[in-house]
Design an enzyme around this catalytic site. Structure first.
Site, mmCIF file in Angstrom:
data_model
loop_
_atom_site.group_PDB
_atom_site.id
_atom_site.type_symbol
_atom_site.label_atom_id
_atom_site.label_comp_id
_atom_site.label_asym_id
_atom_site.label_seq_id
_atom_site.Cartn_x
_atom_site.Cartn_y
_atom_site.Cartn_z
ATOM 1 N N ALA A 65 0.767 -1.242 0.054
ATOM 2 C CA ALA A 65 0.085 -0.060 -0.100
ATOM 3 C C ALA A 65 0.929 1.146 0.104
ATOM 4 C CB ALA A 65 -0.817 -0.057 1.122
ATOM 5 N N GLY A 110 0.892 -5.578 0.585
ATOM 6 C CA GLY A 110 0.148 -5.822 -0.637
ATOM 7 C C GLY A 110 0.788 -6.361 -1.889
ATOM 8 N N GLU A 113 0.987 -9.939 -1.291
ATOM 9 C CA GLU A 113 -0.274 -10.628 -1.413
ATOM 10 C C GLU A 113 -0.893 -10.730 -2.690
ATOM 11 O OE1 GLU A 113 -1.513 -7.643 1.676
ATOM 12 O OE2 GLU A 113 -2.631 -9.152 2.831
ATOM 13 N N GLU A 133 3.308 -5.954 7.557
ATOM 14 C CA GLU A 133 2.055 -5.083 8.196
ATOM 15 C C GLU A 133 2.209 -4.790 9.806
ATOM 16 O OE1 GLU A 133 1.788 -7.154 5.823
ATOM 17 O OE2 GLU A 133 0.191 -6.369 4.343
HETATM 18 N N1 COA Z 1 4.427 3.820 -0.252
HETATM 19 C C1 COA Z 1 4.664 4.986 -0.675
HETATM 20 N N2 COA Z 1 5.945 5.122 -1.109
HETATM 21 C C2 COA Z 1 6.832 4.055 -0.875
HETATM 22 C C3 COA Z 1 6.493 2.740 -0.449
HETATM 23 C C4 COA Z 1 5.157 2.434 -0.147
HETATM 24 N N3 COA Z 1 4.921 1.410 0.565
HETATM 25 N N4 COA Z 1 7.887 2.037 -0.379
HETATM 26 C C5 COA Z 1 8.581 2.837 -0.859
HETATM 27 N N5 COA Z 1 8.276 4.109 -1.060
HETATM 28 C C6 COA Z 1 9.081 5.439 -1.819
HETATM 29 C C7 COA Z 1 9.811 5.646 -0.525
HETATM 30 O O1 COA Z 1 9.304 6.641 0.304
HETATM 31 C C8 COA Z 1 10.967 6.559 -1.526
HETATM 32 O O2 COA Z 1 10.163 7.642 -2.100
HETATM 33 P P1 COA Z 1 11.255 9.145 -2.033
HETATM 34 O O3 COA Z 1 12.358 8.819 -3.149
HETATM 35 O O4 COA Z 1 9.973 10.313 -2.149
HETATM 36 O O5 COA Z 1 11.846 9.356 -0.410
HETATM 37 C C9 COA Z 1 10.978 5.293 -2.807
HETATM 38 O O6 COA Z 1 9.740 4.764 -2.635
HETATM 39 C C10 COA Z 1 12.109 4.624 -2.804
HETATM 40 O O7 COA Z 1 11.984 4.217 -1.563
HETATM 41 P P2 COA Z 1 13.408 3.888 -0.578
HETATM 42 O O8 COA Z 1 12.942 3.422 0.642
HETATM 43 O O9 COA Z 1 14.239 5.063 -0.685
HETATM 44 O O10 COA Z 1 14.070 2.663 -1.406
HETATM 45 P P3 COA Z 1 14.923 1.618 -0.893
HETATM 46 O O11 COA Z 1 15.657 0.896 -2.174
HETATM 47 O O12 COA Z 1 15.995 1.942 0.209
HETATM 48 O O13 COA Z 1 14.092 0.498 -0.037
HETATM 49 C C11 COA Z 1 11.893 -0.903 0.214
HETATM 50 C C12 COA Z 1 12.850 -0.051 -0.927
HETATM 51 C C13 COA Z 1 11.062 -1.323 -0.457
HETATM 52 C C14 COA Z 1 12.751 -1.820 0.834
HETATM 53 C C15 COA Z 1 11.443 0.214 1.279
HETATM 54 O O14 COA Z 1 10.973 1.293 0.546
HETATM 55 C C16 COA Z 1 10.369 -0.324 2.326
HETATM 56 O O15 COA Z 1 10.782 -1.058 3.047
HETATM 57 N N6 COA Z 1 9.211 0.079 1.911
HETATM 58 C C17 COA Z 1 8.088 -0.014 2.758
HETATM 59 C C18 COA Z 1 7.276 -1.413 2.577
HETATM 60 C C19 COA Z 1 6.493 -1.803 3.197
HETATM 61 O O16 COA Z 1 6.496 -2.063 4.563
HETATM 62 N N7 COA Z 1 5.172 -1.938 2.654
HETATM 63 C C20 COA Z 1 4.189 -2.484 3.400
HETATM 64 C C21 COA Z 1 2.962 -1.777 3.232
HETATM 65 S S1 COA Z 1 1.578 -2.245 4.110
#
Ligand code: COA
Length: 259
Positions: A65, A110, A113, A133
């Site tokens: 999400a 998601g 999922e 989550e």
């Molecule tokens: N929602 C919105 N934006 C997201 C996102 C999410 N779930 N996951 C990543 N992004 C955005 C980051 O905020 C960042 O944006 P910015 O450049 O404006 O700061 C961009 O995507 C790149 O992410 P970043 O974290 O800088 O890259 P990374 O390679 O270091 O890490 C992930 C990538 C996916 C490992 C990390 O972003 C992450 O753990 N995201 C959350 C995942 C999560 O817990 N999802 C469950 C949702 S219920």
């Protein structure tokens, strides 16, 4: 619909949908949910489509999400989002053709999922997966608490969900979360090879087998066997079944028409 949020490529009966918000790790915004639902609805009854592949643009499959969008939502809007994403996952699971998730990178919440709602998961060596989550004080809301234990077993699913742990592709392979692991540059080719292999089978048979496996697993054995029997009956009057027998007799490859 914003066309580019989910792109669609069709070749040789294989449709590839690509989640295309690489700057946001293909996180599911409301707009991307709508775009994906629209793509699925356009493909669902297209007889030319035999297999659907879902993958992500850039280095992530999907980070789940959109947490930035979520932060500005009212509780009612969050409920509406969860309702819509659950329906999307059901649409994927019930898509009348096999669905392969080509997990090219991070698949969290998601994102995982979505892969779980697919029929077969292929992963890149660089993929990382988790139902994260609980770390955000919520639970998997798009089928994760139900589909993960059905795939990998209750104990492992409990551990993954309670801890929100992120596992790599080899670990995912070991627990049966993904079927195959490939180098990143080969993932899509390998997924399309698998799709092409499925395309050699009778399309109605594949559709009925998907139905029988999915519906049968949700019930007791006797009911499941009755579902299988009904699904078989659907194949009997088809031209394709006769073509299969003729091709065997004539020692040639069958040409199935989905009729
Ligand atoms: N929602 C919105 N934006 C997201 C996102 C999410 N779930 N996951 C990543 N992004 C955005 C980051 O905020 C960042 O944006 P910015 O450049 O404006 O700061 C961009 O995507 C790149 O992410 P970043 O974290 O800088 O890259 P990374 O390679 O270091 O890490 C992930 C990538 C996916 C490992 C990390 O972003 C992450 O753990 N995201 C959350 C995942 C999560 O817990 N999802 C469950 C949702 S219920």
């Amino acid at each position: 619909m914003e066309e580019n949020l989910v792109t669609c490529e069709i070749a040789d009966g294989i449709a590839t949908l690509t989640l295309n918000r690489p700057d946001a790790m293909n996180a599911f915004s409301v707009a991307m949910l709508d775009a994906m639902a629209q793509r699925l609805s356009n493909l669902r009854f297209d007889p030319a489509i035999r297999v659907l592949i879902i993958t992500g643009a850039g280095k992530a499959f999907s980070a789940g999400a959109d947490l930035k969008e979520r932060a500005g939502m009212t509780p009612e809007q969050v409920k509406a989002f969860i309702f819509a994403i659950r329906r999307l996952m059901d649409d994927i699971e019930q898509f009348p053709r096999p669905v392969i998730a080509a997990v090219n990178g991070a698949a969290f919440g998601g994102g995982l999922e979505l892969a779980l709602a697919s029929d077969i998961r292929m992963a890149s060596q660089s993929a990382v997966m988790g139902l994260t989550e609980a770390r955000l004080a919520i639970i998997p809301g798009a089928g994760g608490t139900q589909r993960l234990p059905r795939l990998v077993g209750k104990g492992i699913a409990m551990e993954m969900v309670f801890t929100g742990r992120r596992i790599d592709a080899q670990e995912a392979l070991k627990i049966g979360l993904v079927n195959h692991v490939h180098p990143p540059e080969e993932l899509l080719h390998a997924s399309r090879r698998l799709a092409a292999e499925i395309c050699e089978s009778g399309p109605i048979a594949v559709q009925q087998a998907k139905y029988a496996i999915q519906r049968g697993l949700e019930t007791d054995l006797n009911t499941g066997l009755a579902i299988e029997s009904n699904a078989y009956w659907v194949c009997i009057p088809t031209e394709d079944r006769l073509e299969g027998l003729a091709a065997f007799r004539e020692k040639r490859k069958p040409v199935y028409k989905g009729k």
